[in-house]
Design a protein around this motif. Structure first.
Motif, PDB file in Angstrom:
ATOM      1  N   LEU A 130      29.971  26.661  49.781  1.00 32.75           N
ATOM      2  CA  LEU A 130      30.891  25.526  49.910  1.00 32.75           C
ATOM      3  C   LEU A 130      30.318  24.570  50.951  1.00 32.75           C
ATOM      4  CD1 LEU A 130      34.364  27.314  49.848  1.00 32.75           C
ATOM      5  CD2 LEU A 130      33.176  26.148  47.994  1.00 32.75           C
ATOM      6  N   GLN A 131      29.890  23.398  50.507  1.00 32.80           N
ATOM      7  CA  GLN A 131      29.122  22.516  51.374  1.00 32.80           C
ATOM      8  C   GLN A 131      29.508  21.059  51.166  1.00 32.80           C
ATOM      9  OE1 GLN A 131      25.575  23.074  48.143  1.00 32.80           O
ATOM     10  NE2 GLN A 131      24.943  22.787  50.224  1.00 32.80           N
ATOM     11  N   GLY A 132      28.909  20.201  51.996  1.00 33.35           N
ATOM     12  CA  GLY A 132      29.150  18.771  51.897  1.00 33.35           C
ATOM     13  C   GLY A 132      28.390  18.150  50.733  1.00 33.35           C
ATOM     14  N   SER A 133      28.675  16.890  50.473  1.00 37.25           N
ATOM     15  CA  SER A 133      28.060  16.185  49.355  1.00 37.25           C
ATOM     16  C   SER A 133      26.558  16.016  49.578  1.00 37.25           C
ATOM     17  CB  SER A 133      28.697  14.805  49.191  1.00 37.25           C
ATOM     18  OG  SER A 133      27.967  14.036  48.258  1.00 37.25           O
ATOM     19  N   PRO A 134      25.737  16.242  48.526  1.00 31.63           N
ATOM     20  CA  PRO A 134      24.292  16.039  48.637  1.00 31.63           C
ATOM     21  C   PRO A 134      23.862  14.584  48.462  1.00 31.63           C
ATOM     22  CG  PRO A 134      24.816  16.907  46.476  1.00 31.63           C
ATOM     23  CD  PRO A 134      26.117  16.848  47.232  1.00 31.63           C
ATOM     24  N   ILE A 135      24.814  13.690  48.252  1.00 32.16           N
ATOM     25  CA  ILE A 135      24.469  12.275  48.117  1.00 32.16           C
ATOM     26  C   ILE A 135      24.010  11.743  49.476  1.00 32.16           C
ATOM     27  CG2 ILE A 135      25.355   9.964  47.616  1.00 32.16           C
ATOM     28  CD1 ILE A 135      27.329  11.245  45.673  1.00 32.16           C
ATOM     29  N   LEU A 136      22.830  11.140  49.500  1.00 28.30           N
ATOM     30  CA  LEU A 136      22.231  10.675  50.754  1.00 28.30           C
ATOM     31  C   LEU A 136      22.141   9.152  50.782  1.00 28.30           C
ATOM     32  CD1 LEU A 136      19.285  13.252  51.024  1.00 28.30           C
ATOM     33  CD2 LEU A 136      21.612  13.459  51.925  1.00 28.30           C
ATOM     34  N   GLU A 137      22.321   8.606  51.984  1.00 24.28           N
ATOM     35  CA  GLU A 137      22.071   7.186  52.210  1.00 24.28           C
ATOM     36  C   GLU A 137      20.631   7.036  52.696  1.00 24.28           C
ATOM     37  OE1 GLU A 137      25.122   5.488  54.811  1.00 24.28           O
ATOM     38  OE2 GLU A 137      26.320   7.290  54.448  1.00 24.28           O
ATOM     39  N   GLU A 138      20.244   5.811  53.024  1.00 23.27           N
ATOM     40  CA  GLU A 138      18.908   5.586  53.578  1.00 23.27           C
ATOM     41  C   GLU A 138      18.984   4.544  54.674  1.00 23.27           C
ATOM     42  OE1 GLU A 138      14.669   4.212  51.806  1.00 23.27           O
ATOM     43  OE2 GLU A 138      15.585   5.967  50.854  1.00 23.27           O
ATOM     44  N   LYS A 139      18.273   4.790  55.759  1.00 24.06           N
ATOM     45  CA  LYS A 139      18.245   3.868  56.893  1.00 24.06           C
ATOM     46  C   LYS A 139      16.794   3.670  57.323  1.00 24.06           C
ATOM     47  CE  LYS A 139      21.661   4.098  59.789  1.00 24.06           C
ATOM     48  NZ  LYS A 139      22.287   2.753  59.748  1.00 24.06           N
ATOM     49  N   LEU A 146      24.109  17.837  56.981  1.00 26.77           N
ATOM     50  CA  LEU A 146      23.074  18.866  56.895  1.00 26.77           C
ATOM     51  C   LEU A 146      23.225  19.711  55.637  1.00 26.77           C
ATOM     52  CD1 LEU A 146      20.676  20.414  58.128  1.00 26.77           C
ATOM     53  CD2 LEU A 146      22.358  21.888  59.260  1.00 26.77           C
ATOM     54  N   SER A 147      24.448  20.157  55.351  1.00 23.53           N
ATOM     55  CA  SER A 147      24.628  21.020  54.183  1.00 23.53           C
ATOM     56  C   SER A 147      24.284  20.282  52.900  1.00 23.53           C
ATOM     57  CB  SER A 147      26.064  21.546  54.124  1.00 23.53           C
ATOM     58  OG  SER A 147      26.997  20.487  54.005  1.00 23.53           O
ATOM     59  N   GLY A 148      24.523  18.962  52.868  1.00 22.92           N
ATOM     60  CA  GLY A 148      24.145  18.164  51.708  1.00 22.92           C
ATOM     61  C   GLY A 148      22.646  17.997  51.587  1.00 22.92           C
ATOM     62  N   ILE A 149      21.972  17.858  52.738  1.00 25.89           N
ATOM     63  CA  ILE A 149      20.506  17.753  52.744  1.00 25.89           C
ATOM     64  C   ILE A 149      19.882  19.062  52.255  1.00 25.89           C
ATOM     65  CG2 ILE A 149      18.481  17.538  54.250  1.00 25.89           C
ATOM     66  CD1 ILE A 149      20.208  15.647  56.025  1.00 25.89           C
ATOM     67  N   VAL A 150      20.401  20.175  52.765  1.00 26.27           N
ATOM     68  CA  VAL A 150      19.860  21.496  52.394  1.00 26.27           C
ATOM     69  C   VAL A 150      19.988  21.740  50.898  1.00 26.27           C
ATOM     70  CG1 VAL A 150      20.256  23.989  52.661  1.00 26.27           C
ATOM     71  CG2 VAL A 150      20.192  22.509  54.679  1.00 26.27           C
ATOM     72  N   ALA A 151      21.017  21.147  50.280  1.00 25.71           N
ATOM     73  CA  ALA A 151      21.211  21.328  48.836  1.00 25.71           C
ATOM     74  C   ALA A 151      20.009  20.854  48.022  1.00 25.71           C
ATOM     75  CB  ALA A 151      22.473  20.593  48.385  1.00 25.71           C
ATOM     76  N   THR A 188      29.874  18.386  40.898  1.00 27.54           N
ATOM     77  CA  THR A 188      31.020  18.839  41.691  1.00 27.54           C
ATOM     78  C   THR A 188      30.714  18.772  43.175  1.00 27.54           C
ATOM     79  OG1 THR A 188      31.791  20.261  39.915  1.00 27.54           O
ATOM     80  CG2 THR A 188      32.547  20.800  42.132  1.00 27.54           C
ATOM     81  N   ASN A 189      29.491  19.156  43.554  1.00 25.20           N
ATOM     82  CA  ASN A 189      29.115  19.077  44.963  1.00 25.20           C
ATOM     83  C   ASN A 189      29.195  17.653  45.492  1.00 25.20           C
ATOM     84  OD1 ASN A 189      28.704  21.360  46.461  1.00 25.20           O
ATOM     85  ND2 ASN A 189      26.573  21.637  45.870  1.00 25.20           N
ATOM     86  N   CYS A 190      29.054  16.690  44.619  1.00 23.09           N
ATOM     87  CA  CYS A 190      29.061  15.285  45.044  1.00 23.09           C
ATOM     88  C   CYS A 190      30.466  14.733  45.270  1.00 23.09           C
ATOM     89  CB  CYS A 190      28.340  14.411  44.010  1.00 23.09           C
ATOM     90  SG  CYS A 190      26.554  14.715  43.930  1.00 23.09           S
ATOM     91  N   ILE A 191      31.497  15.487  44.914  1.00 27.72           N
ATOM     92  CA  ILE A 191      32.867  15.031  45.144  1.00 27.72           C
ATOM     93  C   ILE A 191      33.153  15.000  46.643  1.00 27.72           C
ATOM     94  CG2 ILE A 191      35.310  15.551  44.759  1.00 27.72           C
ATOM     95  CD1 ILE A 191      34.477  16.917  42.130  1.00 27.72           C
ATOM     96  N   GLU A 192      33.611  13.870  47.141  1.00 28.56           N
ATOM     97  CA  GLU A 192      33.829  13.713  48.578  1.00 28.56           C
ATOM     98  C   GLU A 192      35.173  14.291  49.026  1.00 28.56           C
ATOM     99  OE1 GLU A 192      32.019  12.808  51.019  1.00 28.56           O
ATOM    100  OE2 GLU A 192      30.267  11.904  50.096  1.00 28.56           O
ATOM    101  N   ASP A 193      36.244  14.058  48.258  1.00 32.84           N
ATOM    102  CA  ASP A 193      37.557  14.545  48.668  1.00 32.84           C
ATOM    103  C   ASP A 193      37.593  16.064  48.588  1.00 32.84           C
ATOM    104  OD1 ASP A 193      40.559  13.913  49.179  1.00 32.84           O
ATOM    105  OD2 ASP A 193      40.579  15.317  47.502  1.00 32.84           O
ATOM    106  N   TRP A 194      37.864  16.713  49.711  1.00 38.22           N
ATOM    107  CA  TRP A 194      37.718  18.159  49.799  1.00 38.22           C
ATOM    108  C   TRP A 194      38.699  18.904  48.908  1.00 38.22           C
ATOM    109  CZ3 TRP A 194      33.981  21.185  51.126  1.00 38.22           C
ATOM    110  CH2 TRP A 194      34.224  22.539  51.349  1.00 38.22           C
ATOM    111  N   GLU A 195      39.947  18.490  48.900  1.00 38.26           N
ATOM    112  CA  GLU A 195      40.945  19.196  48.100  1.00 38.26           C
ATOM    113  C   GLU A 195      40.622  19.094  46.609  1.00 38.26           C
ATOM    114  OE1 GLU A 195      45.128  19.072  50.340  1.00 38.26           O
ATOM    115  OE2 GLU A 195      44.171  17.102  50.232  1.00 38.26           O
ATOM    116  N   THR A 196      40.229  17.905  46.172  1.00 38.57           N
ATOM    117  CA  THR A 196      39.822  17.728  44.774  1.00 38.57           C
ATOM    118  C   THR A 196      38.608  18.588  44.458  1.00 38.57           C
ATOM    119  OG1 THR A 196      40.613  15.439  44.815  1.00 38.57           O
ATOM    120  CG2 THR A 196      39.094  16.029  43.052  1.00 38.57           C
TER     121      THR A 196
END
Length: 493
Positions: free
Chosen positions: A147-156, A164-169, A186-194
């Motif tokens: 159970l981890q954060g979204s793997p969608i990444l921005e760029e700067k 971190l958990s999204g990066i590791v994905a 599914t991992n890309c869903i931001e709202d946690w409850e959903t």
């Protein structure tokens, strides 16, 4: 035995033997890491500013590099964010792990091509040590979830940015990708409850064998599974036998988890952070987690009760002692130098070096000089619950300095799954356990400076509602066990 399970055992033996080599030579291993870090960073802006060319020993390093937190390194990080190379580490980071919680907003923790592999290897090696010790490798053929954060990444400015958990994905090995759940979408869903609702639907009829995540959020997943299936998680997932967790102590959740699962399962504790992967549980029989001394991180330790004094002594690995509360200081191949990550640890073994996370240096109660730490409140609650059917979903502790009547006290805000029949008797058990652990707290009770602790019951889902209200529901976010103020307590009330 499947082919994958057979080869997992062979690989586990190889990794175990490799680990023994550095674990049995801890001081030499850390000296090698230290010299390599200084050599590689001597021509960076930080290295030039801190005289790395003339650093030959740890004492030289301690004279030239003060202890810092994120705010102390922020000016360097800002240069990296603008696109400058060779600032804290050679070249540019490949990622920024974005975290929250500082006084000036989000933290941007650099991850380099040298540091990133250790995040992946450590999680893998924790599982391999479990396989080597137990001989159990059958789970590698089943489905696994983190159970981890979204793997969608921005760029700067050419540097990718995310949790971190999204990066590791993005680094899941190919041989595990078919086993991994939930789906990328599914991992890309931001709202946690959903997200948890969708994960329940995706995984419900799958052969889940390994489940991983922060206990409080896995608990939410388990509750929804049990609600959907009308039976314990262990009956829904008959081959589920390994729970992997990190971020918080599992003990306060253990009774609730065993009830939700319907049986006991093995567990592996990890100690990861955006700043580095520091330790993992290498044994099911020994207490503590193996401190990773060969992972591109040089460790220093400062006694917690001396941390806020002027020029506290900085200890290296060969100088630490058992049972002392140390603030963990790191220098890494991601460019963090003399960096205070905020965690405190205690050593449970010196051969090899194993630690437990005892709390956060900023998460304590010392409104009256008692300096209560996270480990103490967790141990006290665990002791009070032993031999009972009391189960706790979540809790936090804060001082009540100005009560409407009577002496000040520590307020324990607890969300119960199964309440004690006698709340006052339960609070006395916790208080007695606290007094045995913390002599300063005991002195304050004896001296009538404090009265015994008081428990306030938090309504069902009260902690989840609080986290949602501050935008920190799910992911790697967690409730502090302790606060020295009443910000959280008053909102929960």
């Amino acid at each position: 035995m499947s082919i994958k399970a057979f080869f997992a055992k062979q690989f586990a033996k190889k990794i175990y033997e490799k680990t023994q080599k550095w674990a049995n030579n801890p001081i030499e291993t850390q000296e090698h890491v230290f010299k390599d870090l200084i050599r590689q960073a001597k021509d960076t802006q930080f290295g030039k500013d801190h005289n790395f060319n003339n650093i030959k020993s740890f004492s030289d390093f301690a004279k030239n590099v003060p202890i810092r937190d994120y705010e102390g390194l922020k000016s360097y990080v800002e240069k990296i964010k603008k696109g400058e190379p060779d600032v804290l580490w050679k070249g540019k980071p490949i990622y920024f792990a974005k975290t929250s919680g500082t006084t000036s907003g989000a933290k941007y923790i650099p991850l380099t091509k040298e540091s990133m592999p250790f995040h992946i290897q450590a999680a893998r090696n924790a599982i391999l040590h479990y396989i080597h010790e137990t001989g159990n490798s059958s789970f590698v053929s089943g489905k696994m979830i983190f159970l981890q954060g979204s793997p969608i990444l921005e760029e700067k400015n050419g540097i990718k940015l995310g949790r971190l958990s999204g990066i590791v994905a993005h680094f899941v090995p190919k041989y595990l990708q078919k086993n991994r759940m939930p789906s990328w979408e599914t991992n890309c869903i931001e709202d946690w409850e959903t997200k948890v609702d969708v994960i329940v639907e995706e995984t419900f009829n799958k052969d889940m064998t390994v489940i991983s995540g922060i206990p409080s959020w896995v608990q939410m997943y388990f509750e929804k599974l049990k609600q959907k299936g009308g039976k314990p998680v262990g009956e829904i997932f008959k081959n589920f036998n390994l729970f992997i967790y990190g971020g918080v102590n599992f003990e306060p959740y253990r009774a609730k988890f065993e009830n939700l699962i319907g049986r006991k399962v093995d567990s592996i504790e990890l100690f990861p952070a955006s700043e580095g992967f520091f330790a993992y549980q290498d044994s099911q029989t020994e207490k503590g987690m193996l401190l990773l001394l060969n992972a591109g991180i040089f460790y220093e330790f400062i006694k917690a009760d001396e941390f806020f004094t002027e020029n506290p002594k900085r200890y290296t690995i060969g100088e630490v002692e058992l049972g002392i509360n140390y603030v963990l200081i790191i220098s890494t191949n991601a460019g963090l130098w003399g960096y205070n990550i905020g965690d405190t640890v205690q050593f449970t073994s010196l051969k090899p070096y194993r630690v437990i996370v005892s709390g956060r240096i900023k998460h304590y109660i010392s409104a009256f000089g008692e300096h209560v730490i996270g480990k103490e409140v967790e141990e006290a609650l665990k002791e009070a619950m032993e031999g009972t059917d009391i189960r706790v979903n979540e809790f936090t502790v804060a001082p009540q300095i100005t009560p409407k009547e009577g002496l000040p006290y520590h307020e324990w805000l607890i969300e119960f799954e199964n309440e004690p029949e006698n709340l006052e008797a339960f609070s006395l058990k916790i208080d007695d356990a606290m007094r045995k652990q913390n002599v300063y707290y005991d002195d304050l009770i004896v001296g009538n400076v404090l009265r015994k602790l008081i428990i306030t019951k938090v309504s069902k889902n009260g902690f989840q509602d609080y986290m949602k209200s501050i935008g920190k529901l799910g992911g790697q976010n967690k409730i502090p066990r302790l606060s020295n103020d009443r910000d959280i307590a008053d909102k929960l009330r």
